[in-house]
Design a protein around this motif. Structure first.
Motif, PDB file in Angstrom:
ATOM      1  N   LEU A 310      -7.865   2.456   0.777  1.00  0.00           N
ATOM      2  CA  LEU A 310      -6.528   1.918   1.027  1.00  0.00           C
ATOM      3  C   LEU A 310      -5.439   2.684   0.278  1.00  0.00           C
ATOM      4  O   LEU A 310      -4.268   2.295   0.280  1.00  0.00           O
ATOM      5  CB  LEU A 310      -6.480   0.430   0.638  1.00  0.00           C
ATOM      6  CG  LEU A 310      -7.526  -0.467   1.333  1.00  0.00           C
ATOM      7  CD1 LEU A 310      -7.301  -1.930   0.975  1.00  0.00           C
ATOM      8  CD2 LEU A 310      -7.455  -0.300   2.843  1.00  0.00           C
ATOM      9  N   GLU A 311      -5.846   3.767  -0.406  1.00  0.00           N
ATOM     10  CA  GLU A 311      -4.915   4.613  -1.161  1.00  0.00           C
ATOM     11  C   GLU A 311      -4.075   3.784  -2.121  1.00  0.00           C
ATOM     12  O   GLU A 311      -2.834   3.825  -2.112  1.00  0.00           O
ATOM     13  CB  GLU A 311      -4.033   5.417  -0.199  1.00  0.00           C
ATOM     14  CG  GLU A 311      -4.860   6.372   0.646  1.00  0.00           C
ATOM     15  CD  GLU A 311      -4.025   7.203   1.616  1.00  0.00           C
ATOM     16  OE1 GLU A 311      -2.851   6.880   1.817  1.00  0.00           O
ATOM     17  OE2 GLU A 311      -4.574   8.161   2.155  1.00  0.00           O
ATOM     18  N   LEU A 312      -4.770   3.001  -2.939  1.00  0.00           N
ATOM     19  CA  LEU A 312      -4.099   2.139  -3.910  1.00  0.00           C
ATOM     20  C   LEU A 312      -3.811   2.913  -5.190  1.00  0.00           C
ATOM     21  O   LEU A 312      -4.450   3.921  -5.476  1.00  0.00           O
ATOM     22  CB  LEU A 312      -4.991   0.937  -4.222  1.00  0.00           C
ATOM     23  CG  LEU A 312      -5.421   0.111  -3.006  1.00  0.00           C
ATOM     24  CD1 LEU A 312      -6.425  -0.963  -3.419  1.00  0.00           C
ATOM     25  CD2 LEU A 312      -4.203  -0.520  -2.332  1.00  0.00           C
ATOM     26  N   ARG A 313      -2.882   2.413  -5.984  1.00  0.00           N
ATOM     27  CA  ARG A 313      -2.517   3.103  -7.225  1.00  0.00           C
ATOM     28  C   ARG A 313      -3.654   3.112  -8.244  1.00  0.00           C
ATOM     29  O   ARG A 313      -3.751   4.020  -9.061  1.00  0.00           O
ATOM     30  CB  ARG A 313      -1.310   2.427  -7.856  1.00  0.00           C
ATOM     31  CG  ARG A 313      -0.024   2.731  -7.136  1.00  0.00           C
ATOM     32  CD  ARG A 313       1.124   2.142  -7.903  1.00  0.00           C
ATOM     33  NE  ARG A 313       2.387   2.716  -7.488  1.00  0.00           N
ATOM     34  CZ  ARG A 313       3.487   2.709  -8.230  1.00  0.00           C
ATOM     35  NH1 ARG A 313       3.466   2.152  -9.429  1.00  0.00           N
ATOM     36  NH2 ARG A 313       4.599   3.239  -7.790  1.00  0.00           N
ATOM     37  N   SER A 314      -4.483   2.056  -8.234  1.00  0.00           N
ATOM     38  CA  SER A 314      -5.589   1.998  -9.195  1.00  0.00           C
ATOM     39  C   SER A 314      -6.703   1.153  -8.606  1.00  0.00           C
ATOM     40  O   SER A 314      -6.542   0.527  -7.546  1.00  0.00           O
ATOM     41  CB  SER A 314      -5.117   1.380 -10.517  1.00  0.00           C
ATOM     42  OG  SER A 314      -4.851   0.000 -10.342  1.00  0.00           O
ATOM     43  N   ASP A 315      -7.840   1.115  -9.310  1.00  0.00           N
ATOM     44  CA  ASP A 315      -8.940   0.247  -8.859  1.00  0.00           C
ATOM     45  C   ASP A 315      -9.060  -0.965  -9.787  1.00  0.00           C
ATOM     46  O   ASP A 315     -10.113  -1.565  -9.910  1.00  0.00           O
ATOM     47  CB  ASP A 315     -10.257   1.026  -8.803  1.00  0.00           C
ATOM     48  CG  ASP A 315     -10.688   1.520 -10.160  1.00  0.00           C
ATOM     49  OD1 ASP A 315      -9.882   1.445 -11.110  1.00  0.00           O
ATOM     50  OD2 ASP A 315     -11.839   1.974 -10.292  1.00  0.00           O
ATOM     51  N   PHE A 316      -7.965  -1.305 -10.442  1.00  0.00           N
ATOM     52  CA  PHE A 316      -7.910  -2.421 -11.385  1.00  0.00           C
ATOM     53  C   PHE A 316      -6.978  -3.468 -10.764  1.00  0.00           C
ATOM     54  O   PHE A 316      -5.763  -3.395 -10.909  1.00  0.00           O
ATOM     55  CB  PHE A 316      -7.357  -1.886 -12.714  1.00  0.00           C
ATOM     56  CG  PHE A 316      -7.332  -2.866 -13.857  1.00  0.00           C
ATOM     57  CD1 PHE A 316      -7.928  -4.129 -13.783  1.00  0.00           C
ATOM     58  CD2 PHE A 316      -6.713  -2.511 -15.063  1.00  0.00           C
ATOM     59  CE1 PHE A 316      -7.898  -5.002 -14.849  1.00  0.00           C
ATOM     60  CE2 PHE A 316      -6.683  -3.377 -16.140  1.00  0.00           C
ATOM     61  CZ  PHE A 316      -7.266  -4.626 -16.029  1.00  0.00           C
ATOM     62  N   PHE A 317      -7.567  -4.395  -9.997  1.00  0.00           N
ATOM     63  CA  PHE A 317      -6.725  -5.399  -9.336  1.00  0.00           C
ATOM     64  C   PHE A 317      -7.510  -6.667  -9.028  1.00  0.00           C
ATOM     65  O   PHE A 317      -8.723  -6.657  -8.888  1.00  0.00           O
ATOM     66  CB  PHE A 317      -6.103  -4.841  -8.044  1.00  0.00           C
ATOM     67  CG  PHE A 317      -7.079  -4.313  -7.033  1.00  0.00           C
ATOM     68  CD1 PHE A 317      -7.600  -5.125  -6.044  1.00  0.00           C
ATOM     69  CD2 PHE A 317      -7.469  -2.975  -7.071  1.00  0.00           C
ATOM     70  CE1 PHE A 317      -8.497  -4.629  -5.097  1.00  0.00           C
ATOM     71  CE2 PHE A 317      -8.369  -2.475  -6.132  1.00  0.00           C
ATOM     72  CZ  PHE A 317      -8.882  -3.300  -5.149  1.00  0.00           C
ATOM     73  N   GLY A 318      -6.778  -7.764  -8.948  1.00  0.00           N
ATOM     74  CA  GLY A 318      -7.336  -9.036  -8.524  1.00  0.00           C
ATOM     75  C   GLY A 318      -6.934  -9.312  -7.088  1.00  0.00           C
ATOM     76  O   GLY A 318      -6.048  -8.651  -6.540  1.00  0.00           O
ATOM     77  N   ILE A 319      -7.609 -10.280  -6.479  1.00  0.00           N
ATOM     78  CA  ILE A 319      -7.364 -10.579  -5.068  1.00  0.00           C
ATOM     79  C   ILE A 319      -7.104 -12.076  -4.933  1.00  0.00           C
ATOM     80  O   ILE A 319      -7.945 -12.894  -5.329  1.00  0.00           O
ATOM     81  CB  ILE A 319      -8.587 -10.158  -4.229  1.00  0.00           C
ATOM     82  CG1 ILE A 319      -8.748  -8.631  -4.300  1.00  0.00           C
ATOM     83  CG2 ILE A 319      -8.444 -10.617  -2.773  1.00  0.00           C
ATOM     84  CD1 ILE A 319     -10.148  -8.157  -4.281  1.00  0.00           C
ATOM     85  N   SER A 320      -5.933 -12.440  -4.401  1.00  0.00           N
ATOM     86  CA  SER A 320      -5.631 -13.857  -4.226  1.00  0.00           C
ATOM     87  C   SER A 320      -5.062 -14.081  -2.826  1.00  0.00           C
ATOM     88  O   SER A 320      -4.676 -13.135  -2.135  1.00  0.00           O
ATOM     89  CB  SER A 320      -4.640 -14.328  -5.295  1.00  0.00           C
ATOM     90  OG  SER A 320      -3.446 -13.595  -5.204  1.00  0.00           O
ATOM     91  N   LEU A 321      -5.021 -15.336  -2.429  1.00  0.00           N
ATOM     92  CA  LEU A 321      -4.515 -15.695  -1.105  1.00  0.00           C
ATOM     93  C   LEU A 321      -3.154 -16.345  -1.235  1.00  0.00           C
ATOM     94  O   LEU A 321      -2.952 -17.208  -2.083  1.00  0.00           O
ATOM     95  CB  LEU A 321      -5.471 -16.696  -0.454  1.00  0.00           C
ATOM     96  CG  LEU A 321      -6.720 -16.122   0.205  1.00  0.00           C
ATOM     97  CD1 LEU A 321      -7.662 -17.251   0.554  1.00  0.00           C
ATOM     98  CD2 LEU A 321      -6.355 -15.333   1.449  1.00  0.00           C
ATOM     99  N   GLN A 322      -2.228 -15.902  -0.403  1.00  0.00           N
ATOM    100  CA  GLN A 322      -0.921 -16.559  -0.340  1.00  0.00           C
ATOM    101  C   GLN A 322      -0.580 -16.710   1.134  1.00  0.00           C
ATOM    102  O   GLN A 322      -0.197 -15.731   1.784  1.00  0.00           O
ATOM    103  CB  GLN A 322       0.134 -15.737  -1.080  1.00  0.00           C
ATOM    104  CG  GLN A 322      -0.106 -15.721  -2.587  1.00  0.00           C
ATOM    105  CD  GLN A 322       0.940 -14.934  -3.358  1.00  0.00           C
ATOM    106  OE1 GLN A 322       2.005 -14.636  -2.861  1.00  0.00           O
ATOM    107  NE2 GLN A 322       0.605 -14.609  -4.605  1.00  0.00           N
ATOM    108  N   GLY A 323      -0.780 -17.946   1.656  1.00  0.00           N
ATOM    109  CA  GLY A 323      -0.567 -18.186   3.086  1.00  0.00           C
ATOM    110  C   GLY A 323      -1.576 -17.395   3.888  1.00  0.00           C
ATOM    111  O   GLY A 323      -2.777 -17.446   3.619  1.00  0.00           O
ATOM    112  N   ASP A 324      -1.064 -16.606   4.860  1.00  0.00           N
ATOM    113  CA  ASP A 324      -1.994 -15.819   5.680  1.00  0.00           C
ATOM    114  C   ASP A 324      -2.129 -14.380   5.167  1.00  0.00           C
ATOM    115  O   ASP A 324      -2.540 -13.494   5.884  1.00  0.00           O
ATOM    116  CB  ASP A 324      -1.525 -15.817   7.136  1.00  0.00           C
ATOM    117  CG  ASP A 324      -0.138 -15.190   7.272  1.00  0.00           C
ATOM    118  OD1 ASP A 324       0.484 -14.886   6.217  1.00  0.00           O
ATOM    119  OD2 ASP A 324       0.320 -15.001   8.409  1.00  0.00           O
TER     120      ASP A 324
END
Ligand code: ZN
Length: 387
Positions: A310-324
């Protein structure tokens, strides 16, 4: 140019490098301008004359040779072309014309050859002058002097460790991110020069006196990571450290929203079976510290892989849901191994000494002086000359 005069008088040794310029472009024509001092010009067939300060020569690739127009409008031919500065303070400007790119200024000499049907433009330059250019390119113009010392040592260590990376192509290093970014001298910040000068010849070595792979990145997000988690080879000096200095810096946080359905589709392309997912909260993962795997359903996926895909800035991230939407709450910028540049810049602002900054991010290292023995052509480390 006064600073350069002060900086370069009294050097006892030197090491010249050949750096390939605009390596990431295929350049067919260029304009050379003498910015400071006259340049003598010669081809492999003999001398062509002088390019006086302020004048320009044009070089274009025609079939298998170079077509050269001098400042007076006369045309010449050659297979190789060399612009040599009259003295060690010479500065030239290089502007690619085909394709048209922004010009850059460089110190010292320029050699132009033909390689793979385009121009090979080599800056022949003393190691320490090259380090100034890399340090300026990497750090920009707004850092504390102490940070420029750190950056110079990192860049010098890399340059020495990778000295012959492009030997087969006839030069030492390229100016792209493949080696280390080098855009010449365009800011002329005095602290860049002083930072290089006061660390003249200093490099990092490990416990066995081997040159470090002195990895660095933009921002650790609050903790660095071990090299073995990113690359196959771990190093004793590249261990994780908690890094509060990187918090509250420009690249400390990032955020990306992705529609839930797109996220699920992406996971399925990675072979993750979600079945009939009733509870989408199972997609969430909150991270406090760096983790290697995103755990979802009964499966898992490397954060590193998601970052690449996904060409993200880093591989240090959390994943949460906000609506859809699935929201990736990211920390830091870069691979996270070794020194965090923004953390080190903050340490410099808080008046840490450059040796303390280096010892904070790298374990069990020594900062030593290298010497180049012209008689043997070998690098030698002078253990008696510690900072
Ligand atoms: Zn390279």
């Amino acid at each position: 140019m006064l600073i350069l005069l002060l900086v370069w008088v009294g050097r006892s040794w030197s090491l010249d490098l050949r750096i390939s310029l605009f390596q990431e472009q295929l350049v067919d024509a260029m304009l050379f301008t003498s910015v400071d001092g006259d340049y003598s010009v010669e081809t492999n067939r003999g001398p062509l004359g002088i390019c006086p300060e302020g004048d320009s020569w044009y070089v274009v690739l025609r079939k298998d040779s170079l077509l050269i127009r001098d400042h007076a409008g006369a045309w010449h031919h050659g297979d190789e072309l060399r612009f040599s500065a009259a003295d060690e303070y010479g500065v030239f400007r290089l502007k690619p014309v085909l394709p048209l790119l922004a010009s850059r200024e460089y110190l010292s000499d320029l050699q132009v050859e033909i390689s793979m049907n385009s121009l090979l433009m080599l800056n022949e330059i003393d190691m320490e002058k090259y380090i100034m250019g890399v340090s300026e390119t990497e750090a920009g113009s707004k850092c504390e002097l102490e940070y420029y010392k750190v950056q110079s040592i990192l860049c010098r260590t890399f340059a020495l460790k990778n000295f012959n990376r492009h030997e087969a192509e006839g030069f030492n290093l390229c100016d792209g991110v493949h080696c280390q970014a080098y855009k010449g001298r365009n800011i002329w910040n005095e602290d860049v020069e002083i930072g290089t000068e006061v660390t003249d010849g200093l490099v990092l070595v490990d416990e066995d006196s081997l040159l470090l792979n002195a990895a660095f990145h933009s921002n650790s997000g609050g903790e660095t990571r071990g090299a073995e988690e990113v690359w196959l080879n771990g190093k004793n000096y590249l261990l994780p450290v908690l890094d509060p200095f990187s918090l509250n810096q420009p690249s400390a946080r990032w955020r990306k929203s992705i529609p839930v359905n797109d996220w699920i589709s992406y996971l399925q392309t990675k072979g993750i079976f979600l079945g009939d997912l009733q509870d989408t909260s199972l997609l969430e993962m909150h991270v406090k510290h760096r983790e290697n795997y995103y755990r979802v359903a009964l499966d898992s996926l490397l954060f590193l892989v998601i970052r690449d895909d996904l060409e993200l800035r880093s591989d240090f991230f959390g994943i949460s849901l906000q609506g859809d939407q699935v929201v990736l709450e990211g920390r830091g910028y870069g691979h996270g191994v070794g020194l965090s540049q923004e953390g080190a810049m903050e340490m410099a602002r808080r008046s840490y000494h450059y040796t303390a900054i280096l010892n904070y991010y790298y374990h069990q290292i020594q900062i030593i002086q290298y010497m180049f023995l012209e008689e043997t052509g070998k690098l030698q480390i002078d253990m008696n000359n510690l900072p």
